[in-house]
Design an enzyme around this catalytic site. Structure first.
Site, PDB file in Angstrom:
ATOM      1  N   GLN A  75      -1.160   7.968 -28.845  1.00  0.00           N
ATOM      2  CA  GLN A  75      -2.269   7.245 -29.464  1.00  0.00           C
ATOM      3  C   GLN A  75      -3.553   8.059 -29.342  1.00  0.00           C
ATOM      4  O   GLN A  75      -3.992   8.372 -28.238  1.00  0.00           O
ATOM      5  CB  GLN A  75      -2.446   5.880 -28.805  1.00  0.00           C
ATOM      6  CG  GLN A  75      -3.494   5.008 -29.495  1.00  0.00           C
ATOM      7  CD  GLN A  75      -3.772   3.743 -28.717  1.00  0.00           C
ATOM      8  OE1 GLN A  75      -4.420   3.805 -27.676  1.00  0.00           O
ATOM      9  NE2 GLN A  75      -3.297   2.602 -29.211  1.00  0.00           N
ATOM     10  N   TYR A 156     -13.355   0.664 -30.451  1.00  0.00           N
ATOM     11  CA  TYR A 156     -13.619   2.097 -30.315  1.00  0.00           C
ATOM     12  C   TYR A 156     -14.155   2.691 -31.625  1.00  0.00           C
ATOM     13  O   TYR A 156     -14.464   1.965 -32.566  1.00  0.00           O
ATOM     14  CB  TYR A 156     -12.363   2.796 -29.794  1.00  0.00           C
ATOM     15  CG  TYR A 156     -11.952   2.240 -28.456  1.00  0.00           C
ATOM     16  CD1 TYR A 156     -12.813   2.316 -27.360  1.00  0.00           C
ATOM     17  CD2 TYR A 156     -10.743   1.565 -28.286  1.00  0.00           C
ATOM     18  CE1 TYR A 156     -12.473   1.765 -26.135  1.00  0.00           C
ATOM     19  CE2 TYR A 156     -10.397   1.008 -27.063  1.00  0.00           C
ATOM     20  CZ  TYR A 156     -11.261   1.111 -25.986  1.00  0.00           C
ATOM     21  OH  TYR A 156     -10.934   0.561 -24.777  1.00  0.00           O
ATOM     22  N   ARG A 203      -3.453   1.683 -35.850  1.00  0.00           N
ATOM     23  CA  ARG A 203      -3.634   0.382 -35.197  1.00  0.00           C
ATOM     24  C   ARG A 203      -4.974  -0.206 -35.609  1.00  0.00           C
ATOM     25  O   ARG A 203      -6.003   0.485 -35.596  1.00  0.00           O
ATOM     26  CB  ARG A 203      -3.595   0.551 -33.669  1.00  0.00           C
ATOM     27  CG  ARG A 203      -3.855  -0.730 -32.865  1.00  0.00           C
ATOM     28  CD  ARG A 203      -3.859  -0.397 -31.379  1.00  0.00           C
ATOM     29  NE  ARG A 203      -4.283  -1.523 -30.548  1.00  0.00           N
ATOM     30  CZ  ARG A 203      -3.461  -2.395 -29.959  1.00  0.00           C
ATOM     31  NH1 ARG A 203      -2.158  -2.276 -30.139  1.00  0.00           N
ATOM     32  NH2 ARG A 203      -3.924  -3.372 -29.204  1.00  0.00           N
ATOM     33  N   GLY A 289       3.309  -4.719 -24.277  1.00  0.00           N
ATOM     34  CA  GLY A 289       2.315  -4.010 -23.485  1.00  0.00           C
ATOM     35  C   GLY A 289       2.464  -4.320 -22.013  1.00  0.00           C
ATOM     36  O   GLY A 289       3.128  -3.606 -21.263  1.00  0.00           O
ATOM     37  N   ARG A 290       1.871  -5.422 -21.573  1.00  0.00           N
ATOM     38  CA  ARG A 290       1.886  -5.734 -20.143  1.00  0.00           C
ATOM     39  C   ARG A 290       3.305  -5.979 -19.621  1.00  0.00           C
ATOM     40  O   ARG A 290       3.604  -5.643 -18.470  1.00  0.00           O
ATOM     41  CB  ARG A 290       0.994  -6.945 -19.855  1.00  0.00           C
ATOM     42  CG  ARG A 290       1.358  -8.213 -20.594  1.00  0.00           C
ATOM     43  CD  ARG A 290       0.283  -9.292 -20.451  1.00  0.00           C
ATOM     44  NE  ARG A 290       0.571 -10.468 -21.256  1.00  0.00           N
ATOM     45  CZ  ARG A 290       1.284 -11.503 -20.839  1.00  0.00           C
ATOM     46  NH1 ARG A 290       1.777 -11.510 -19.616  1.00  0.00           N
ATOM     47  NH2 ARG A 290       1.512 -12.535 -21.626  1.00  0.00           N
TER      48      ARG A 290
END
Length: 333
Positions: A75, A156, A203, A289-290
């Protein structure tokens, strides 16, 4: 998925290859955010992909993933104004679409600091930033990765260009929704041209307010992202990765124009709902993810309906082995 365990020179940390190797059974791994340049670094101890040493470090990671039968997309994340000079190699002010502070708390070596007012990128500088993404993408392939994901989400730099309260430019990169999308589209085109569209994912996170962003009301967000996704679709990128906040009407509109894979993750989604969007025809893949962070063998655990380890929040960003490569796998007979 930032883990703050890179070396001071931006190379992946000593345990990074083990971390990714442990999780290769997921099939496709999308790495932690990786800066394409010194200006792109936001947090301390995050990896880069713009020097020969960093390429070699990522090669170890890619080799480890491939040895276990997995695939790796790195990424590419330029933090933009979500940064602090103390966290970057050159200690300069962050760059952004406009000179507007995010007013966010940022962890630095000297404790918690506010993100400063960034420096607005000059129009003539934007081509250089696009070139940084192009170079980082080529470096990822040189390192043996299978592709890259362009991070245009979560507050971002690319997301900042999309948000009216962060982008108040008067040139061709600001003002109208078409102009605000221009930078994202040019980055995507450049990366696809460099390494191939089939090696390029992107993304997005429509209406996600991270990093102090405000993209406007529902109809404004829908118009912005319908235009963006409609313009991205002809590129035939490998996938569209959506951090979804619940506007299913918007998600369905993506489905209508996007012909390749659609990855959807819903904020706060529980274990029982992992496959819900696939079953509803809204997604092709469900990123984890987590769950994957705390369970290196998450695929086996889901298949066997085994309990999942919980994430230890205290170890997420502090470095070291604990909470990184020491989450236990299922006991085997």
């Amino acid at each position: 998925m930032t883990r703050n365990r890179a070396n001071p020179d931006g190379t992946p940390g000593e345990h990074a290859a083990t971390y990714y190797r442990q999780r290769a059974s997921l099939g496709l791994l999308i790495s932690e955010g990786t800066q394409p340049s010194e200006d792109g670094q936001g947090y301390f101890s995050t990896p880069g992909l713009y020097t020969p040493e960093q390429v070699e470090g990522w090669r170890e990671v890619a080799d480890a993933v491939h040895e276990e039968g997995g695939h790796l997309f790195i990424q590419l994340m330029h933090a933009g104004r979500i940064s602090h000079p103390d966290n970057t190699p050159h200690h300069r002010r962050p760059v952004a679409p406009s000179a507007i502070s995010a007013e966010q708390d940022m962890h630095t070596a000297h404790g918690l600091e506010k993100t400063p007012v960034p420096r607005e990128l000059g129009t003539e500088e934007i081509a250089g930033v696009i070139g940084e993404f192009r170079h980082a993408a080529a470096s990822a392939i040189t390192a043996g990765a299978d592709g890259v994901e362009i991070h245009a989400a979560n507050g971002y730099l690319l997301h900042q260009f999309l948000a009216p309260n962060a982008n108040q430019r008067a040139d061709q990169y600001g003002g109208s929704l078409e102009n605000r999308a221009r930078f994202v589209l040019e980055v995507a085109q450049a990366v696809a041209d460099e390494i191939g569209a089939d090696r390029t994912g992107i993304r997005i996170s429509p209406a996600f307010p991270l990093g102090g962003l405000d993209e406007g009301g529902t109809e404004t967000v829908r118009a912005q992202y319908r235009y963006l996704v409609g313009e991205l679709a002809p590129l035939n990128l490998a996938y569209l990765h959506v951090h979804h906040l619940g506007d299913d009407e918007l998600l369905r509109s993506f489905r209508e124009v996007w012909s390749t894979a659609l990855l959807v993750v819903r904020y706060g989604r529980g274990r029982d709902a992992i496959g819900a969007d696939i079953e509803a025809g809204l997604a092709d893949m469900a990123p984890l993810g987590r769950f994957a962070l705390a369970n290196p063998d998450v695929v086996e655990r889901l298949r066997s309906d085994a309990p999942l380890n919980d994430v230890d929040p205290a170890t997420l960003y502090v470095g070291g082995v604990s909470g990184y490569i020491d989450y236990p796998a299922l006991a085997r007979a």
